[in-house]
Design an enzyme around this catalytic site. Structure first.
Site, PDB file in Angstrom:
ATOM      1  N   SER A  21       0.869  -1.173   0.000  1.00 14.17           N
ATOM      2  CA  SER A  21       0.000   0.000   0.000  1.00 14.17           C
ATOM      3  C   SER A  21       0.901   1.217   0.000  1.00 14.17           C
ATOM      4  O   SER A  21       2.061   1.142   0.410  1.00 14.17           O
ATOM      5  CB  SER A  21      -0.871   0.008   1.269  1.00 14.17           C
ATOM      6  N   TYR A  60      -2.705  -1.026  10.629  1.00 14.08           N
ATOM      7  CA  TYR A  60      -2.628  -1.249   9.185  1.00 14.08           C
ATOM      8  C   TYR A  60      -1.241  -0.884   8.677  1.00 14.08           C
ATOM      9  O   TYR A  60      -0.605  -1.650   7.940  1.00 14.08           O
ATOM     10  CB  TYR A  60      -3.693  -0.412   8.480  1.00 14.08           C
TER      11      TYR A  60
END
Length: 269
Positions: A132, A145
């Site tokens: 990401s 995350y």
């Protein structure tokens, strides 16, 4: 010569878009997901094999990888299964913490570990992992995350050394938001009244209008799989590239201050 890609998390979003793209390019596709019986699109495509896989289940990983390598000559493993967990740390349950780390980080490591002996024996293969832009920079209220995605970036870089000894490649794809996943099953939000104002600002920043269709990111996965470059990281999509370029331009410390001000505004100096 036909090539084969093994994909985790292929039931929705980027995983499904990647499966469809590679199939359209003449590849064999092994599309894995937790509930293949529920899939109604990929199972209609030629040269697509559906297999069950929950990346938090080590026994099932071993069984599914064994089945895959016994029936196909696999060239690329695309570690894509994962989801986003948003909220303040004190809002998370222990179950949420474990699920996030188990899925996003340990799942990738387990699947990769299961394939290494196969790739090492044939002295060829490529691992691609969806990380990401959140593995290269941070947003507030995204700590766990980010912990998984930064870990994957560091892990992939370190793995490149040992895998390189056996002509095995490893690459990461770092997209920003993907339209099909936003606010869907790939996002888990934990709320706490002390952080609600910041969470609202964060969602404003994560406007789906800034996100790219999964198909655009799948194109980057295909590029990484076929360009024969010794390139570790691929920042994917305009939104991700804008954020990353800004961080490189002003430096990490200034970028953190800027992000803090953007999300928490008058709450910070």
């Amino acid at each position: 010569m036909e090539k084969t890609i093994f994909i985790t998390g292929a039931s929705t979003g980027l995983g499904k878009a990647t499966a469809k793209l590679f199939q359209s390019k003449g590849w064999n596709v092994i599309a894995t997901m937790r509930n293949p019986a529920k899939e109604t699109e990929l199972n209609t495509l030629e040269n697509v094999t559906l297999l069950p896989l929950d990346v938090t289940n080590p026994e099932q990983i071993r069984a599914t990888v064994k089945t895959a390598i016994e029936t196909h000559n696999i060239d690329v493993v695309f570690n894509n299964a994962g989801y986003g967990l948003i909220g303040a740390l004190e809002a998370f349950s222990d179950e949420q913490l474990i699920k996030q780390i188990d899925t996003n980080l340990l799942g990738v490591i387990r699947v990769t570990q299961a394939f290494i002996p196969y790739f090492r024996e044939k002295k060829n293969g490529l691992f691609i992992t969806t990380t990401s832009i959140g593995g290269l920079l941070t947003f507030p209220l995204d700590s766990i995350y980010h912990a998984t995605k930064w870990a994957l970036e560091g892990w992939s870089e370190s793995m490149s050394y040992e895998l390189g000894l056996h002509n095995i490649g490893i690459k990461t794809i770092a997209p920003g938001g993907i339209k099909t996943n936003f606010a869907g099953p790939s996002l888990d939000v934990a709320r706490h009244p002390a952080y609600e104002q910041g969470l609202t600002k964060l969602f404003d920043l994560m406007n789906p209008d800034n996100f790219e269709p999964a198909e655009w990111i799948a194109d980057v996965v295909y590029e990484a799989a076929t360009d024969d470059k010794k390139q570790l990281r691929y920042v994917a999509g305009e939104f991700a590239n804008q954020l990353y370029s800004r961080r490189l331009e002003i430096g990490a410390e200034a970028a953190v201050k800027e992000m803090n001000k953007t999300v928490f505004g008058e709450l910070v100096d």
